[in-house]
Motif scaffolding. Structure first.
Motif, PDB file in Angstrom:
ATOM      1  N   TYR A 125       0.769  -1.685   0.088  1.00 14.40           N
ATOM      2  CA  TYR A 125      -0.511  -0.029   0.089  1.00 14.40           C
ATOM      3  C   TYR A 125       0.965   0.989  -0.203  1.00 14.40           C
ATOM      4  CZ  TYR A 125      -4.440   1.891   0.651  1.00 14.40           C
ATOM      5  OH  TYR A 125      -5.674   2.887   0.933  1.00 14.40           O
ATOM      6  N   THR A 126       2.039   0.698   0.586  1.00 14.02           N
ATOM      7  CA  THR A 126       2.972   2.151   0.538  1.00 14.02           C
ATOM      8  C   THR A 126       3.646   2.101  -0.262  1.00 14.02           C
ATOM      9  OG1 THR A 126       3.572   1.379   3.368  1.00 14.02           O
ATOM     10  CG2 THR A 126       4.975   3.452   1.463  1.00 14.02           C
ATOM     11  N   LYS A 127       4.201   1.445  -1.946  1.00  7.10           N
ATOM     12  CA  LYS A 127       4.633   1.359  -2.736  1.00  7.10           C
ATOM     13  C   LYS A 127       3.645   2.188  -3.507  1.00  7.10           C
ATOM     14  CE  LYS A 127       6.693  -2.413  -4.292  1.00  7.10           C
ATOM     15  NZ  LYS A 127       7.766  -4.054  -4.129  1.00  7.10           N
ATOM     16  N   GLN A 128       2.672   1.541  -3.451  1.00  4.01           N
ATOM     17  CA  GLN A 128       1.806   2.451  -4.064  1.00  4.01           C
ATOM     18  C   GLN A 128       1.200   3.662  -4.119  1.00  4.01           C
ATOM     19  OE1 GLN A 128      -1.950  -0.744  -3.873  1.00  4.01           O
ATOM     20  NE2 GLN A 128      -0.597  -1.913  -4.559  1.00  4.01           N
ATOM     21  N   GLY A 129       1.851   4.520  -3.315  1.00  5.82           N
ATOM     22  CA  GLY A 129       1.843   5.925  -2.982  1.00  5.82           C
ATOM     23  C   GLY A 129       0.724   6.413  -2.147  1.00  5.82           C
ATOM     24  N   ASN A 130      -0.569   5.286  -0.689  1.00  2.11           N
ATOM     25  CA  ASN A 130      -1.250   5.231  -0.156  1.00  2.11           C
ATOM     26  C   ASN A 130      -0.913   5.915   1.516  1.00  2.11           C
ATOM     27  OD1 ASN A 130      -3.514   4.988  -3.179  1.00  2.11           O
ATOM     28  ND2 ASN A 130      -2.870   3.303  -2.605  1.00  2.11           N
ATOM     29  N   PHE A 131       0.002   5.342   1.884  1.00  2.00           N
ATOM     30  CA  PHE A 131       0.732   5.936   2.461  1.00  2.00           C
ATOM     31  C   PHE A 131       1.954   6.336   2.756  1.00  2.00           C
ATOM     32  CE2 PHE A 131       1.912   3.771   6.713  1.00  2.00           C
ATOM     33  CZ  PHE A 131       0.574   4.563   8.085  1.00  2.00           C
ATOM     34  N   ARG A 132       2.263   7.012   3.776  1.00  2.00           N
ATOM     35  CA  ARG A 132       3.699   7.425   3.401  1.00  2.00           C
ATOM     36  C   ARG A 132       5.103   6.753   4.041  1.00  2.00           C
ATOM     37  NH1 ARG A 132       4.305  13.374   5.029  1.00  2.00           N
ATOM     38  NH2 ARG A 132       6.832  12.583   5.623  1.00  2.00           N
ATOM     39  N   GLU A 133       6.115   7.151   3.614  1.00  2.00           N
ATOM     40  CA  GLU A 133       6.873   5.396   3.210  1.00  2.00           C
ATOM     41  C   GLU A 133       7.831   5.965   4.876  1.00  2.00           C
ATOM     42  OE1 GLU A 133      10.553   4.011   1.358  1.00  2.00           O
ATOM     43  OE2 GLU A 133      10.140   5.917   1.071  1.00  2.00           O
ATOM     44  N   ASP A 134       7.773   7.291   5.422  1.00  2.00           N
ATOM     45  CA  ASP A 134       8.558   7.207   6.961  1.00  2.00           C
ATOM     46  C   ASP A 134       7.628   6.715   8.422  1.00  2.00           C
ATOM     47  OD1 ASP A 134       6.279   9.845   5.999  1.00  2.00           O
ATOM     48  OD2 ASP A 134       7.834  11.024   6.061  1.00  2.00           O
ATOM     49  N   LEU A 135       6.015   7.195   7.918  1.00  2.00           N
ATOM     50  CA  LEU A 135       5.263   6.842   8.788  1.00  2.00           C
ATOM     51  C   LEU A 135       5.420   5.855   8.843  1.00  2.00           C
ATOM     52  CD1 LEU A 135       3.368   6.804  10.867  1.00  2.00           C
ATOM     53  CD2 LEU A 135       1.432   7.472   9.205  1.00  2.00           C
ATOM     54  N   TYR A 136       5.643   4.741   7.634  1.00  2.00           N
ATOM     55  CA  TYR A 136       5.839   3.040   7.137  1.00  2.00           C
ATOM     56  C   TYR A 136       6.261   2.442   8.002  1.00  2.00           C
ATOM     57  CZ  TYR A 136       6.313  -1.930   5.794  1.00  2.00           C
ATOM     58  OH  TYR A 136       6.495  -2.809   5.909  1.00  2.00           O
ATOM     59  N   TYR A 137       7.880   3.226   8.336  1.00  2.00           N
ATOM     60  CA  TYR A 137       8.918   2.420   8.483  1.00  2.00           C
ATOM     61  C   TYR A 137       8.958   2.733  10.082  1.00  2.00           C
ATOM     62  CZ  TYR A 137      11.341   0.839   4.373  1.00  2.00           C
ATOM     63  OH  TYR A 137      11.318   0.584   3.316  1.00  2.00           O
ATOM     64  N   ARG A 138       8.230   4.247  10.527  1.00  2.00           N
ATOM     65  CA  ARG A 138       8.185   4.323  12.049  1.00  2.00           C
ATOM     66  C   ARG A 138       7.708   3.584  12.823  1.00  2.00           C
ATOM     67  NH1 ARG A 138      11.652   7.782  14.491  1.00  2.00           N
ATOM     68  NH2 ARG A 138      10.870   8.173  17.087  1.00  2.00           N
ATOM     69  N   ILE A 139       6.198   2.922  11.985  1.00  2.00           N
ATOM     70  CA  ILE A 139       5.718   1.970  13.056  1.00  2.00           C
ATOM     71  C   ILE A 139       5.750   0.551  13.236  1.00  2.00           C
ATOM     72  CG2 ILE A 139       3.616   4.589  13.076  1.00  2.00           C
ATOM     73  CD1 ILE A 139       1.716   2.168  10.805  1.00  2.00           C
ATOM     74  N   ASN A 140       6.494   0.163  11.922  1.00  2.00           N
ATOM     75  CA  ASN A 140       7.059  -0.854  11.588  1.00  2.00           C
ATOM     76  C   ASN A 140       7.935  -1.047  11.881  1.00  2.00           C
ATOM     77  OD1 ASN A 140       6.050  -3.228  10.286  1.00  2.00           O
ATOM     78  ND2 ASN A 140       7.292  -3.407   9.101  1.00  2.00           N
TER      79      ASN A 140
END
Length: 466
Positions: free
Chosen positions: A293-308
């Motif tokens: 979903y992040t790769k598709q541009g629907n979710f911020r990449e920096d936030l993804y790595y922050r919560i993951n």
């Protein structure tokens, strides 16, 4: 002076001196080292916290962490890391580090990390008042409600106690009905914050403006209808745990604001001008593949790595083997007690029917089916016909396990697709009735149909193509 003793290990003299000056000003008692070998010799029960750089000549912060976890497991370890070593620092958190700070960090972030650690790992000092504030907890714990006998699920559950000891953000992924919220509650129960508040908010249930006010709170007069100050969910869950359910449904604008909260450990109420410091454990859930979903541009990449930081992926019920029978029996016992009935057994045809069904709605759908079976089945034995599945009308008995949509050669994904589209066709395209019948949320149904390329209400063409 608070007399809490901190071991500071940092080989960069400029940063070491800056942190040392700040901590002394805050009243901490310090022991300062420029390498791990020296620090290891001084670690003991009189040490209350360790603040260490990761990459240093000779032994590293990881070596120190391993030593402390083995010999002094109640001492929290906070690691400081540069961007090049974030992945390893995240792995260290999984192995017991309490927190990690990404360089460069503000002194405010450092202060909040220390306060958080001492709150979760308190040390009773002379003249210090112990915080005994507790919040009401559920009479039945989440750990008692989560049913599992599958090896993979047991492995996930066994890791939760270790995961719970840090304040690292956890991302729980899995289909709707797999028990994501229960897992979040278990992490809270196993954590040092178990007696503090647990707050859950569904990010998909409200529009942006309302979600912002719910999360951040607002000041009086900040917008029409704001007749008084309101405390938001972030502030309400301070010193406890907050669950951001279905975080993938949050807009990009709200994602930006959430990222700042996680980075700065503070919020501004809507209409407010003063920051409110926070000490939170954040847990997020989603029913999407958030990386994709992040790769598709629907979710911020920096936030993804922050919560993951600590990812947990829950398998769907259809991939848990005989777990489905184990859970079915436990649910039958539960509903028999609830409805004041003798607990019946499952006959072989009923067992095969349960094992053959794809359980699109996962545990939620299974619970609905088992409660119906207890109510409509005989007192002694639950037979095939008592287990009413989505493709069956209530006034007939199925001719075999999932007979209407299971054919030789079909994959589980194809079976799932057929179940959903067949049910949708039976309800003439009515998605609300279809979701209710399947035991899944309307949002999950929409996502599934989008995957299948279904936009309209007519299903006949789609069914012919299966």
């Amino acid at each position: 002076m608070n007399s809490k003793k901190i071991l500071l290990i940092e080989d960069d003299p400029t940063l070491r001196n800056a942190i040392e000056a700040f901590l002394i000003k805050q009243g901490y008692e310090l022991r300062v080292y420029d390498n791990v070998s020296k620090a290891m010799k001084e670690v003991g029960p009189d040490c209350h916290l360790i603040l260490s750089d990761v990459m240093m000549p000779g032994l590293t912060g990881y070596d120190l962490l391993g030593y402390v976890r083995k010999h002094f497991p109640t001492i929290p370890v906070i690691l400081m890391t540069g961007y090049g070593t974030i992945e390893k620092a995240v792995e260290a958190m999984k192995n017991g580090a309490y927190d990690f700070l990404i360089k460069p960090f503000s002194l405010n972030v450092l202060e909040m990390a220390l306060k958080s650690a001492f709150l979760d790992f308190p040390h009773d000092l002379p003249g210090e008042t112990k915080n005994t504030e507790k919040y009401p907890t559920a009479q039945i714990k989440a750990s008692d409600r989560f049913l599992a006998s599958n090896i993979k699920m047991k492995e996930i559950l066994s890791n939760l106690r270790r995961i719970a000891q840090s304040k690292a953000t956890v991302l729980i992924q899995g289909e709707s009905g797999t028990g994501k919220e229960l897992i979040a509650q278990m992490i809270h129960e196993f954590s040092p914050r178990a007696n503090r508040i647990f707050v859950a908010i569904n990010c998909a249930a409200m529009p942006d403006t309302l979600l912002e006010s719910e999360l951040f709170g607002h000041e009086k007069g900040s917008f029409t209808g704001a007749v008084a100050r309101q405390i938001g969910k972030f502030e309400l869950s301070n010193n406890g745990t907050i669950l951001l359910d279905e975080i993938s449904e949050m807009s990009l604008s709200m994602q930006t604001k959430l990222l700042r909260v996680l980075q700065e450990c503070e919020i501004y109420r809507v209409g407010g001008t003063q920051p409110v410091p926070l000490n939170l454990r954040v847990i997020c859930t989603t029913n999407r593949d958030l990386h994709q979903y992040t790769k598709q541009g629907n979710f911020r990449e920096d936030l993804y790595y922050r919560i993951n930081v600590i990812p947990i992926t829950l398998p769907p019920l259809r991939e848990r083997g005989d777990d489905v029978l184990f859970m079915a029996r436990e649910m039958i016992n539960e509903f028999s007690i609830l409805h004041a009935r003798k607990s019946p057994e499952l006959d072989e045809s009923a067992k095969q029917k349960i094992l053959s069904h794809p359980w699109v709605g996962n545990v939620r759908e299974l619970r609905n089916a088992m409660e119906r079976a207890v109510l409509v089945g005989s007192f002694d034995v639950i037979e095939n016909g008592a287990i009413l599945l989505p493709n069956e009308k209530t006034n007939r008995i199925s001719q075999g396990p999932a007979a209407d949509y299971v054919e030789p050669g079909l994959s589980l994904a194809e079976i799932e697709k057929r179940v959903i589209l067949t049910t949708l066709d039976r309800f003439h395209g009515n998605r609300t009735k279809t979701a209710n019948e399947l035991g899944i949320s309307l949002r999950t149904l929409r996502n599934k149909l989008k995957t299948y390329g279904v936009a309209g209400d007519s299903m006949s063409g789609k069914l012919d193509a299966i």
